[in-house]
Design a protein around this motif. Structure first.
Motif, PDB file in Angstrom:
ATOM      1  N   ASN A 160      80.334  44.996  59.908  1.00 14.99           N
ATOM      2  CA  ASN A 160      80.496  46.343  60.423  1.00 14.99           C
ATOM      3  C   ASN A 160      80.162  46.273  61.905  1.00 14.99           C
ATOM      4  O   ASN A 160      80.294  45.201  62.503  1.00 14.99           O
ATOM      5  N   GLU A 167      75.889  50.210  61.735  1.00 12.71           N
ATOM      6  CA  GLU A 167      76.574  51.411  61.260  1.00 12.71           C
ATOM      7  C   GLU A 167      76.197  51.765  59.826  1.00 12.71           C
ATOM      8  O   GLU A 167      76.004  52.942  59.488  1.00 12.71           O
ATOM      9  N   PHE A 213      80.716  48.698  54.847  1.00 13.80           N
ATOM     10  CA  PHE A 213      81.001  47.308  55.218  1.00 13.80           C
ATOM     11  C   PHE A 213      82.490  47.029  55.000  1.00 13.80           C
ATOM     12  O   PHE A 213      83.106  47.600  54.106  1.00 13.80           O
ATOM     13  N   THR A 214      83.020  46.117  55.796  1.00 20.24           N
ATOM     14  CA  THR A 214      84.373  45.619  55.591  1.00 20.24           C
ATOM     15  C   THR A 214      84.280  44.176  55.125  1.00 20.24           C
ATOM     16  O   THR A 214      83.636  43.350  55.777  1.00 20.24           O
TER      17      THR A 214
END
Length: 291
Positions: A94, A194, A267-268
């Motif tokens: 993130n 984030e 989260f990615t």
């Protein structure tokens, strides 16, 4: 969580996996979410201890953890280069952000991260009313990222910031959640990831002010503790968990976490092909050998 320090050696079991992790992963609730899913599927209990990345790495170096989940590339590389870590996988990312009071007394909104840091420092040193910055000050990945931003802004962290800046700079030695709460109480600026900010947002009187720029990238890695240094660690379960994180299911669990509660994922997930190139530059990616 298990204690961060123990009087006797940690007992490693074939049906447990001891994970040392950063507070920013734990405070979001992601690991509790994963813990329930993973134990139901595999019967393996995840024992999680959270602290700053520096402290988590020290725990792993002592052999008191089987696996690291952290977000400080420079500290990770030292850990691996010194022979303590193996099977590194970058599994998610993130962004960091600079948050502060909505009235933004230092006037940093929408600046670059380094310009924002320089402006906060100038305002603090000049005694601008209500300008202060709260640092985790705990050797964590976030604290390391903060120090890197001061350096990129042209300052020596030790001589120009931590030792001589004055009362506007507050180093508190706390985890991310506690730091956000403290900054909110002080109407101060701080650097946060984030995910933790979104998880704590309802408790805070802080606003994201600087959120863009590659300097704010926050990459998370899984690193198995190398049994060559600590023969008692549970390498088998560490590798199995890393495989699960990198599987389609693991990526879906991580990549969708937070959507129902916060309206967006915290989260990615990273795929091997993406994590190996800029800006992530993870030198090892994909599945570990099946075990």
């Amino acid at each position: 969580m298990i204690p961060t320090t123990t009087a006797t050696p940690v007992v490693h079991s074939s049906k447990t996996l001891i994970i040392a992790t950063t507070t920013s992963l734990y405070d979001t609730g992601l690991l509790n979410h994963i813990q329930d899913i993973y134990q139901n599927e595999t019967g393996v209990k995840l024992m999680i201890t959270s602290q700053g990345t520096g402290q988590a790495i020290q725990l792993a170096q002592r052999g008191d953890a089987d696996l690291l989940l952290v977000h400080s590339p420079s500290q990770e590389q030292t850990f691996i280069s010194n022979g303590y870590g193996t099977n590194t996988r970058c599994f998610a990312y993130n962004y960091f952000m600079i948050v502060g009071p909505a009235n933004d007394p230092a006037g940093i909104a929408n600046l670059t991260p380094t310009a924002a840091f320089a402006k906060i420092r100038a305002a603090g040193i000049n005694g601008t009313a209500n300008v202060s910055f709260v640092s985790r000050g705990d050797g964590s990945g976030t604290h390391t990222a903060e120090q890197g931003l001061w350096k990129k802004a042209g300052f020596n962290y030790t001589t120009d910031i931590s030792n001589s800046s004055g009362s506007w700079y507050l180093s508190i030695g706390k985890g991310m959640g506690d730091t956000l709460v403290f900054a909110s109480q002080k109407n101060a600026y701080t650097l946060t990831d984030e995910g933790t900010f979104l998880a704590y947002k309802s408790k805070l009187q802080l606003t994201p002010l600087v959120t863009k720029g590659n300097d704010l990238l926050n990459r998370y890695s899984a690193i198995a503790v190398d049994p060559a240094k600590n023969p008692n660690v549970n390498e088998v379960q560490a590798d199995r968990f890393i495989n699960w994180l990198m599987s389609d299911e693991g990526k879906q669990v991580v990549g969708s976490y937070g959507v129902d509660t916060y309206g967006k994922s915290l989260f990615t997930s990273l795929t091997p092909s993406v994590s190996s190139v800029a800006p992530f530059n993870c030198t090892s990616s994909g599945f570990v050998s099946p075990v």
